[in-house]
Design a protein around this motif. Structure first.
Motif, mmCIF file in Angstrom:
data_model
loop_
_atom_site.group_PDB
_atom_site.id
_atom_site.type_symbol
_atom_site.label_atom_id
_atom_site.label_comp_id
_atom_site.label_asym_id
_atom_site.label_seq_id
_atom_site.Cartn_x
_atom_site.Cartn_y
_atom_site.Cartn_z
ATOM 1 N N GLY A 72 -11.655 -24.386 -27.701
ATOM 2 C CA GLY A 72 -11.371 -25.743 -28.240
ATOM 3 C C GLY A 72 -12.686 -26.368 -28.483
ATOM 4 N N ARG A 73 -12.309 -27.642 -29.173
ATOM 5 C CA ARG A 73 -13.711 -28.722 -29.296
ATOM 6 C C ARG A 73 -14.108 -29.075 -28.135
ATOM 7 N NH1 ARG A 73 -11.849 -33.122 -33.194
ATOM 8 N NH2 ARG A 73 -11.424 -31.227 -34.296
ATOM 9 N N PRO A 74 -15.266 -29.078 -27.550
ATOM 10 C CA PRO A 74 -15.678 -29.831 -26.594
ATOM 11 C C PRO A 74 -15.466 -31.026 -26.506
ATOM 12 C CG PRO A 74 -17.230 -28.061 -27.048
ATOM 13 C CD PRO A 74 -16.307 -28.043 -28.266
ATOM 14 N N ILE A 75 -15.209 -31.756 -25.167
ATOM 15 C CA ILE A 75 -15.025 -33.142 -25.219
ATOM 16 C C ILE A 75 -16.379 -33.807 -24.962
ATOM 17 C CG2 ILE A 75 -14.060 -35.124 -24.050
ATOM 18 C CD1 ILE A 75 -11.673 -33.304 -23.491
ATOM 19 N N ARG A 76 -17.301 -32.958 -24.089
ATOM 20 C CA ARG A 76 -18.661 -33.512 -23.835
ATOM 21 C C ARG A 76 -18.588 -35.067 -23.263
ATOM 22 N NH1 ARG A 76 -19.740 -30.970 -28.926
ATOM 23 N NH2 ARG A 76 -20.782 -29.103 -28.542
ATOM 24 N N GLU A 77 -17.719 -35.101 -22.182
ATOM 25 C CA GLU A 77 -17.722 -36.088 -21.495
ATOM 26 C C GLU A 77 -17.858 -35.900 -19.858
ATOM 27 O OE1 GLU A 77 -14.699 -39.310 -24.055
ATOM 28 O OE2 GLU A 77 -13.988 -38.267 -22.176
ATOM 29 N N PRO A 78 -18.488 -37.061 -18.931
ATOM 30 C CA PRO A 78 -18.521 -36.728 -17.830
ATOM 31 C C PRO A 78 -17.392 -36.064 -17.096
ATOM 32 C CG PRO A 78 -19.726 -38.699 -18.389
ATOM 33 C CD PRO A 78 -18.990 -38.390 -19.476
ATOM 34 N N LEU A 125 -14.890 -4.840 -19.814
ATOM 35 C CA LEU A 125 -14.035 -6.117 -19.282
ATOM 36 C C LEU A 125 -12.784 -5.470 -19.005
ATOM 37 C CD1 LEU A 125 -13.908 -9.354 -19.474
ATOM 38 C CD2 LEU A 125 -12.404 -9.211 -21.335
ATOM 39 N N ARG A 126 -12.186 -6.088 -17.579
ATOM 40 C CA ARG A 126 -10.958 -5.458 -16.797
ATOM 41 C C ARG A 126 -10.260 -6.453 -16.329
ATOM 42 N NH1 ARG A 126 -12.383 -5.787 -11.680
ATOM 43 N NH2 ARG A 126 -14.447 -5.491 -11.038
ATOM 44 N N MET A 127 -9.290 -6.248 -15.777
ATOM 45 C CA MET A 127 -8.129 -7.283 -15.227
ATOM 46 C C MET A 127 -9.009 -8.323 -14.316
ATOM 47 S SD MET A 127 -4.572 -6.761 -13.323
ATOM 48 C CE MET A 127 -5.484 -6.002 -11.872
ATOM 49 N N GLY A 128 -8.743 -9.439 -14.516
ATOM 50 C CA GLY A 128 -9.307 -10.368 -13.441
ATOM 51 C C GLY A 128 -10.567 -10.696 -14.103
ATOM 52 N N GLN A 129 -11.120 -10.533 -15.174
ATOM 53 C CA GLN A 129 -12.521 -11.027 -15.553
ATOM 54 C C GLN A 129 -12.424 -11.793 -16.819
ATOM 55 O OE1 GLN A 129 -14.683 -7.061 -15.851
ATOM 56 N NE2 GLN A 129 -15.732 -7.288 -13.935
ATOM 57 N N LEU A 130 -13.414 -12.673 -16.614
ATOM 58 C CA LEU A 130 -13.588 -13.658 -17.857
ATOM 59 C C LEU A 130 -14.768 -13.495 -18.546
ATOM 60 C CD1 LEU A 130 -12.469 -16.438 -19.129
ATOM 61 C CD2 LEU A 130 -14.083 -17.569 -17.617
ATOM 62 N N ALA A 131 -14.885 -13.431 -19.727
ATOM 63 C CA ALA A 131 -16.026 -13.341 -20.705
ATOM 64 C C ALA A 131 -16.249 -14.632 -21.426
ATOM 65 C CB ALA A 131 -15.842 -12.477 -21.715
ATOM 66 N N VAL A 132 -17.344 -15.182 -21.226
ATOM 67 C CA VAL A 132 -17.701 -16.325 -21.876
ATOM 68 C C VAL A 132 -18.582 -16.042 -23.112
ATOM 69 C CG1 VAL A 132 -19.009 -18.754 -21.578
ATOM 70 C CG2 VAL A 132 -17.825 -17.683 -19.580
ATOM 71 N N ALA A 171 -9.646 -17.986 -12.371
ATOM 72 C CA ALA A 171 -10.435 -17.252 -13.386
ATOM 73 C C ALA A 171 -11.591 -17.805 -13.884
ATOM 74 C CB ALA A 171 -9.169 -17.123 -14.603
ATOM 75 N N PHE A 172 -11.886 -19.139 -13.519
ATOM 76 C CA PHE A 172 -13.156 -19.893 -13.772
ATOM 77 C C PHE A 172 -14.227 -20.192 -12.896
ATOM 78 C CE2 PHE A 172 -10.638 -22.307 -17.311
ATOM 79 C CZ PHE A 172 -10.369 -21.080 -18.083
ATOM 80 N N ALA A 173 -13.663 -19.505 -11.717
ATOM 81 C CA ALA A 173 -14.710 -19.622 -10.604
ATOM 82 C C ALA A 173 -16.223 -19.255 -10.696
ATOM 83 C CB ALA A 173 -14.218 -18.769 -9.377
ATOM 84 N N GLY A 174 -16.966 -20.104 -10.435
ATOM 85 C CA GLY A 174 -18.467 -19.877 -10.657
ATOM 86 C C GLY A 174 -18.742 -19.869 -12.168
ATOM 87 N N VAL A 175 -18.047 -20.475 -13.098
ATOM 88 C CA VAL A 175 -18.617 -20.706 -14.429
ATOM 89 C C VAL A 175 -18.885 -22.262 -14.784
ATOM 90 C CG1 VAL A 175 -17.759 -20.661 -16.785
ATOM 91 C CG2 VAL A 175 -17.066 -18.794 -15.068
ATOM 92 N N ASP A 176 -20.006 -22.733 -15.206
ATOM 93 C CA ASP A 176 -20.432 -24.031 -15.588
ATOM 94 C C ASP A 176 -19.513 -24.616 -16.208
ATOM 95 O OD1 ASP A 176 -21.735 -26.273 -16.186
ATOM 96 O OD2 ASP A 176 -23.552 -25.406 -16.942
ATOM 97 N N LEU A 177 -18.998 -25.876 -15.805
ATOM 98 C CA LEU A 177 -17.956 -26.632 -16.698
ATOM 99 C C LEU A 177 -18.320 -26.782 -17.988
ATOM 100 C CD1 LEU A 177 -16.487 -29.548 -14.218
ATOM 101 C CD2 LEU A 177 -15.562 -27.791 -15.280
ATOM 102 N N ALA A 178 -19.624 -26.927 -18.581
ATOM 103 C CA ALA A 178 -20.061 -27.103 -19.628
ATOM 104 C C ALA A 178 -19.638 -25.956 -20.681
ATOM 105 C CB ALA A 178 -21.505 -27.483 -20.062
ATOM 106 N N ALA A 179 -19.609 -24.836 -19.938
ATOM 107 C CA ALA A 179 -19.199 -23.776 -20.746
ATOM 108 C C ALA A 179 -17.571 -23.528 -21.034
ATOM 109 C CB ALA A 179 -19.715 -22.383 -20.170
#
Length: 324
Positions: free
Chosen positions: A277-283, A241-248, A47-55
């Protein structure tokens, strides 16, 4: 789908309608999850493939498992494997999974249940279908979400929560067009049963064909909307938006979603897994089953695993019996 529902949604507590002036969260990106296989060969969507970890922060990874109709003898699970530094949230919509771990824990989750496992300092575990499901085959569908832990909690003792489907907070949208299941955190002051180390909210929403919903959302949290099934839109500009898609989604106070008037027969409604969630903002230093803060900590995790310090595989249960 879904496993947990009600006969009359209008009897449920209703989420308040956000003020018309409350800013809606814009859609920053919509991505489509690639399909693959996990464990011993069960199908997943990454589900999260290709999405920046920061997001994604504080989330790390999510697999949609199935939806698949197994023939007898086909159901598959995972082999024994380690985890350290994060939490796994396994949500079973249809079917059954059995969990065992090197600390002596175990259990069975099915049809709307959630198992919340804080791996923390580390353990070994395995997830398999029960023998009865292997023999009979049947429908299997679920999610596994990885929630990061802040550096101060990465080496905390392992902890488990078994959240039964009947324990989630069930709510209705103001007009009864959507059933909202609060699994963790809260929605409009209604708390779910999940106890979290990292402040987050998780909601499974089923939106009836043609219905639109505006959900109040903590402005200090990020927001991710994943389509488990069906077709619809997200955001004030009604991005498809359809099955298998993620909206950021970006910043704001309101999440807007809607279901198309016409749905496929296999997905009569739009089903969404909404996370924030509340971002942790750690490496983040992540590799395979370990999520740490530095490369040195990753190396230590591998060394501890190889030395047996994350536990040992317990003896197998008596053949012919499901693990309970």
């Amino acid at each position: 789908m879904p496993a947990v529902t009600v006969d009359n949604i209008l009897t449920l507590p209703r989420v308040a309608t956000p003020q018309a002036t409350a800013p809606s969260r814009p859609v920053l990106a919509v991505t489509t999850a690639p399909q693959g296989f996990e464990g011993e060969g069960f199908p997943v969507r990454r589900a999260f493939a290709g999405v920046d970890l920061a997001a994604l922060d504080p989330f790390i990874h999510m697999d949609q498992m199935g939806e698949v109709e197994y023939a007898p003898g086909e159901p598959k699970g995972t082999s024994w494997h380690p985890h350290r530094g994060f939490e796994t949230v396994t949500y079973i919509i249809d079917g059954t999974f059995v969990h065992r771990d090197s600390h002596g824990g175990g259990g069975q989750i099915t049809d709307g249940d959630t198992q919340w496992m804080t791996a923390g300092s580390g353990l070994l575990h395995i997830e398999t279908p029960p023998e009865s499901l292997v023999l009979s085959g049947g429908l299997f569908h679920g999610l596994q979400l990885w929630v990061n832990l802040p550096s101060t909690m990465k080496m905390s003792p392992p902890r488990y929560q078994d959240i039964r489907g009947g324990e989630v907070a069930l709510l209705s949208s103001p007009d009864g067009g959507a059933l909202l299941r609060v699994i963790a955190g809260e929605l409009d002051g209604h708390a779910g049963p999940g106890i979290t180390h990292t402040p987050i909210s998780i909601v499974h929403a089923t939106v009836a064909p043609g219905a639109r919903v505006r959900l109040p959302w903590n402005p200090g949290y990020n927001a991710l909307v994943y389509a488990l099934g069906g077709r619809g839109t997200v955001g004030a500009d009604r991005r498809p938006l359809r099955m298998g898609q993620l909206a950021v989604l970006g910043a704001g106070d309101v999440i807007e979603v809607g279901a198309d008037d016409s749905q496929e027969s296999r997905s009569p409604s739009l089903d969404l897994y909404i996370m924030g969630g509340r971002p942790i903002r750690e490496p983040v230093a992540a590799y395979g089953p370990f999520v740490m803060n530095t490369r040195a900590e990753l190396m230590t995790a591998f060394e501890d695993f190889q030395a047996g310090r994350l536990g040992t595989i317990p003896s197998e249960p008596h053949p012919g019996h499901d693990v309970l």
